[in-house]
Write a protein that holds these residues in place. Structure first.
Motif, PDB file in Angstrom:
ATOM      1  N   VAL A  63     -48.636  40.318  31.698  1.00  0.00           N
ATOM      2  CA  VAL A  63     -48.260  41.341  32.673  1.00  0.00           C
ATOM      3  C   VAL A  63     -47.061  40.864  33.498  1.00  0.00           C
ATOM      4  O   VAL A  63     -46.120  41.632  33.754  1.00  0.00           O
ATOM      5  CB  VAL A  63     -49.465  41.664  33.588  1.00  0.00           C
ATOM      6  N   ILE A  64     -47.072  39.598  33.893  1.00  0.00           N
ATOM      7  CA  ILE A  64     -45.950  39.047  34.664  1.00  0.00           C
ATOM      8  C   ILE A  64     -44.681  39.037  33.825  1.00  0.00           C
ATOM      9  O   ILE A  64     -43.589  39.352  34.314  1.00  0.00           O
ATOM     10  CB  ILE A  64     -46.303  37.636  35.157  1.00  0.00           C
ATOM     11  N   ALA A  82     -43.381  42.569  33.566  1.00  0.00           N
ATOM     12  CA  ALA A  82     -42.815  42.961  34.858  1.00  0.00           C
ATOM     13  C   ALA A  82     -41.446  42.322  35.071  1.00  0.00           C
ATOM     14  O   ALA A  82     -40.531  42.949  35.621  1.00  0.00           O
ATOM     15  CB  ALA A  82     -43.769  42.569  35.989  1.00  0.00           C
ATOM     16  N   ALA A  83     -41.277  41.071  34.631  1.00  0.00           N
ATOM     17  CA  ALA A  83     -39.977  40.408  34.740  1.00  0.00           C
ATOM     18  C   ALA A  83     -38.938  41.118  33.875  1.00  0.00           C
ATOM     19  O   ALA A  83     -37.776  41.295  34.296  1.00  0.00           O
ATOM     20  CB  ALA A  83     -40.103  38.948  34.328  1.00  0.00           C
ATOM     21  N   LEU A  84     -39.325  41.530  32.679  1.00  0.00           N
ATOM     22  CA  LEU A  84     -38.413  42.291  31.820  1.00  0.00           C
ATOM     23  C   LEU A  84     -38.056  43.624  32.466  1.00  0.00           C
ATOM     24  O   LEU A  84     -36.902  44.062  32.432  1.00  0.00           O
ATOM     25  CB  LEU A  84     -39.055  42.526  30.455  1.00  0.00           C
ATOM     26  N   TYR A  85     -39.054  44.276  33.042  1.00  0.00           N
ATOM     27  CA  TYR A  85     -38.823  45.554  33.705  1.00  0.00           C
ATOM     28  C   TYR A  85     -37.807  45.403  34.838  1.00  0.00           C
ATOM     29  O   TYR A  85     -36.870  46.210  34.973  1.00  0.00           O
ATOM     30  CB  TYR A  85     -40.150  46.092  34.222  1.00  0.00           C
ATOM     31  N   LEU A  86     -37.970  44.373  35.660  1.00  0.00           N
ATOM     32  CA  LEU A  86     -37.028  44.148  36.758  1.00  0.00           C
ATOM     33  C   LEU A  86     -35.640  43.791  36.243  1.00  0.00           C
ATOM     34  O   LEU A  86     -34.632  44.130  36.868  1.00  0.00           O
ATOM     35  CB  LEU A  86     -37.552  43.039  37.666  1.00  0.00           C
ATOM     36  N   SER A 146     -51.088  48.568  30.867  1.00  0.00           N
ATOM     37  CA  SER A 146     -51.086  49.586  31.904  1.00  0.00           C
ATOM     38  C   SER A 146     -49.737  49.585  32.618  1.00  0.00           C
ATOM     39  O   SER A 146     -49.391  48.615  33.301  1.00  0.00           O
ATOM     40  CB  SER A 146     -52.215  49.316  32.902  1.00  0.00           C
ATOM     41  N   LEU A 147     -48.970  50.641  32.458  1.00  0.00           N
ATOM     42  CA  LEU A 147     -47.664  50.708  33.117  1.00  0.00           C
ATOM     43  C   LEU A 147     -47.774  50.747  34.642  1.00  0.00           C
ATOM     44  O   LEU A 147     -46.942  50.145  35.331  1.00  0.00           O
ATOM     45  CB  LEU A 147     -46.882  51.911  32.591  1.00  0.00           C
ATOM     46  N   PRO A 148     -48.782  51.434  35.223  1.00  0.00           N
ATOM     47  CA  PRO A 148     -48.943  51.316  36.687  1.00  0.00           C
ATOM     48  C   PRO A 148     -49.200  49.880  37.134  1.00  0.00           C
ATOM     49  O   PRO A 148     -48.737  49.472  38.198  1.00  0.00           O
ATOM     50  CB  PRO A 148     -50.152  52.222  36.982  1.00  0.00           C
ATOM     51  N   ALA A 174     -47.105  44.932  39.753  1.00  0.00           N
ATOM     52  CA  ALA A 174     -46.670  43.531  39.694  1.00  0.00           C
ATOM     53  C   ALA A 174     -45.184  43.412  40.017  1.00  0.00           C
ATOM     54  O   ALA A 174     -44.758  42.494  40.736  1.00  0.00           O
ATOM     55  CB  ALA A 174     -46.971  42.949  38.316  1.00  0.00           C
ATOM     56  N   ALA A 175     -44.374  44.343  39.499  1.00  0.00           N
ATOM     57  CA  ALA A 175     -42.936  44.318  39.789  1.00  0.00           C
ATOM     58  C   ALA A 175     -42.675  44.527  41.276  1.00  0.00           C
ATOM     59  O   ALA A 175     -41.794  43.877  41.865  1.00  0.00           O
ATOM     60  CB  ALA A 175     -42.218  45.390  38.966  1.00  0.00           C
TER      61      ALA A 175
END
Length: 409
Positions: free
Chosen positions: A232-233, A236-240, A298-300, A305-306
């Motif tokens: 998940v982390i 979230a890092a990729l998302y950011l 889970s995208l939420p 996390a982001a």
């Protein structure tokens, strides 16, 4: 090392909820004026672990493992009842063993004494007897319940991404074997689909992977490693990374499309058979939104996390450490991260000595290592005073290790 995160002790015992974290810090909250000070202490101690790890020549993975050990230990203990700097040394010592890069205990003691005697930490009497560190190691491993296998987001990041470079060690500090492992939670029969309907890996440039890597490094300055599974982390890092820089490969893709069009104009017309097969040869541009949507996560939860990572950066902006390096340069202790600068939109990060504070901020708005060192000393003195003179009037033992020994008979 175990390859199945879901069956590991990390997943079963060391991914906790917020109520557990709140209970773990309940004792320390009695001795601080602002609850945010405990979050600043987390950044302060994480920087100390990183600096000591660099002095000991540890790889980033071992430093991350030491950070996780430190946070797990303080799920069962409080800052005001222990010596965090001795715990930091023990965490680095045990993490080096767990990551198969052991260091002699006398070296750890010598480097710790040199580092923690600086004004940043103001530890005047760090034990020179290496048996004290060995004793602390015993209590640390006991509180960790001998669960020394830690899964990190780095492995998931490298499994999810197709890198444009083959020399991973040159980018990420000799993380041997990280790129070759199966993604966390994956089986060997899952193929290249990575948790969902997404086909293959996400194509990222070298700079984009570095940004995601730095974001993961920064998360160890918070409790994210206790709250979320490593995959998940990593996501979230990729998302950011996409939020801060857009599609990292979009510019190169546009350039490639332009070059392809120019070559098509220069090439002679193909036959009808060649034209029939041309669309199959054209590589379809990758859509990162479809890639994230195709993951079985889970995208939420990823968004939460982001948001916590962004909140960490906002808090980190108020942490002022002397000798902050110039923009884009990562200090050996990791006090300033390139990812942090990008996320906060600041070119300067925390101000250097002699620089003006951020507009609208007074000097009192910043929290310094000197302040945190004094705060930690006040917390311990207040706790010792309360233990020696409790409300019931019955003195109690100050030494927590002695308490444990007496309880064990």
């Amino acid at each position: 090392m175990a390859t199945d995160f879901w069956a590991s002790s990390h997943n079963k015992r060391w991914v906790v909820d917020r109520a557990t974290l709140k209970q773990a810090r309940a004792d320390d909250l009695q001795y601080v004026d602002d609850p945010d000070h405990l979050d600043f202490l987390a950044i302060y101690f994480a920087n100390a672990i990183s600096k000591l790890g660099k002095k000991l020549g540890l790889r980033q993975r071992a430093i991350a493992t030491a950070s996780v050990f430190f946070r797990r230990f303080y799920l069962k203990n409080s800052y005001c009842e222990t010596d965090p700097f001795l715990v930091i040394s023990a965490c680095c010592y045990v993490a080096a063993k767990a990551e198969e890069s052991p260091i002699h205990i006398k070296t750890v003691v010598a480097e710790s004494r040199t580092l923690f005697s600086q004004d940043t930490y103001s530890v005047k009497h760090f034990p020179s007897d290496h048996t004290k560190l060995a004793e602390m190691e015993f209590y640390l491993v006991g509180d960790l319940e001998c669960d020394l296998v830690v899964f990190h987001p780095y492995r998931t990041l490298l499994s999810l991404c197709r890198k444009e470079v083959t020399d991973t060690a040159s980018l990420f500090g000799s993380e041997e074997g990280e790129a070759d492992g199966v993604g966390v939670g994956l089986g060997t029969d899952d193929g290249p689909r990575y948790w969902g309907t997404g086909e293959g890996q996400l194509e990222l440039s070298e700079g984009a992977i570095q940004t995601a890597w730095f974001i993961i490094n920064d998360t160890y300055r918070s409790d994210l490693c206790l709250l979320y599974p490593p995959h998940v982390i990593a996501i979230a890092a990729l998302y950011l990374t996409f939020v801060m820089h857009g599609h990292p490969s979009s510019k190169s893709s546009s350039a490639a499309d332009g070059d392809g069009a120019a070559q098509q104009q220069q090439q002679p017309r193909r036959s009808s058979r060649q034209a029939h097969h041309a669309p199959e040869e054209t590589k379809k541009s990758q859509d990162p939104i479809d890639f994230f949507a195709g993951l079985h996560v889970s995208l939420p939860l990823i968004a939460t996390a982001a948001q916590e990572i962004i909140s960490l950066y906002a808090l980190w902006e108020r942490y002022r450490e002397a000798g902050t390096p110039q923009p884009g340069v990562q200090e050996a202790g990791g006090s300033v991260s390139p990812a942090k600068r990008s996320a906060t939109g600041s070119n300067a990060g925390t101000p250097m000595d002699g620089e003006d504070a951020q507009e609208g901020w007074g000097e009192e708005e910043y929290v310094t290592p000197k302040f945190l060192a004094a705060l930690l000393l006040r917390m311990r003195e207040a706790k010792w005073s309360d233990m020696a003179h409790p409300a019931g009037g019955r003195p109690v033992a100050i030494n927590k290790m002695l308490e444990r020994t007496q309880a064990a008979g």
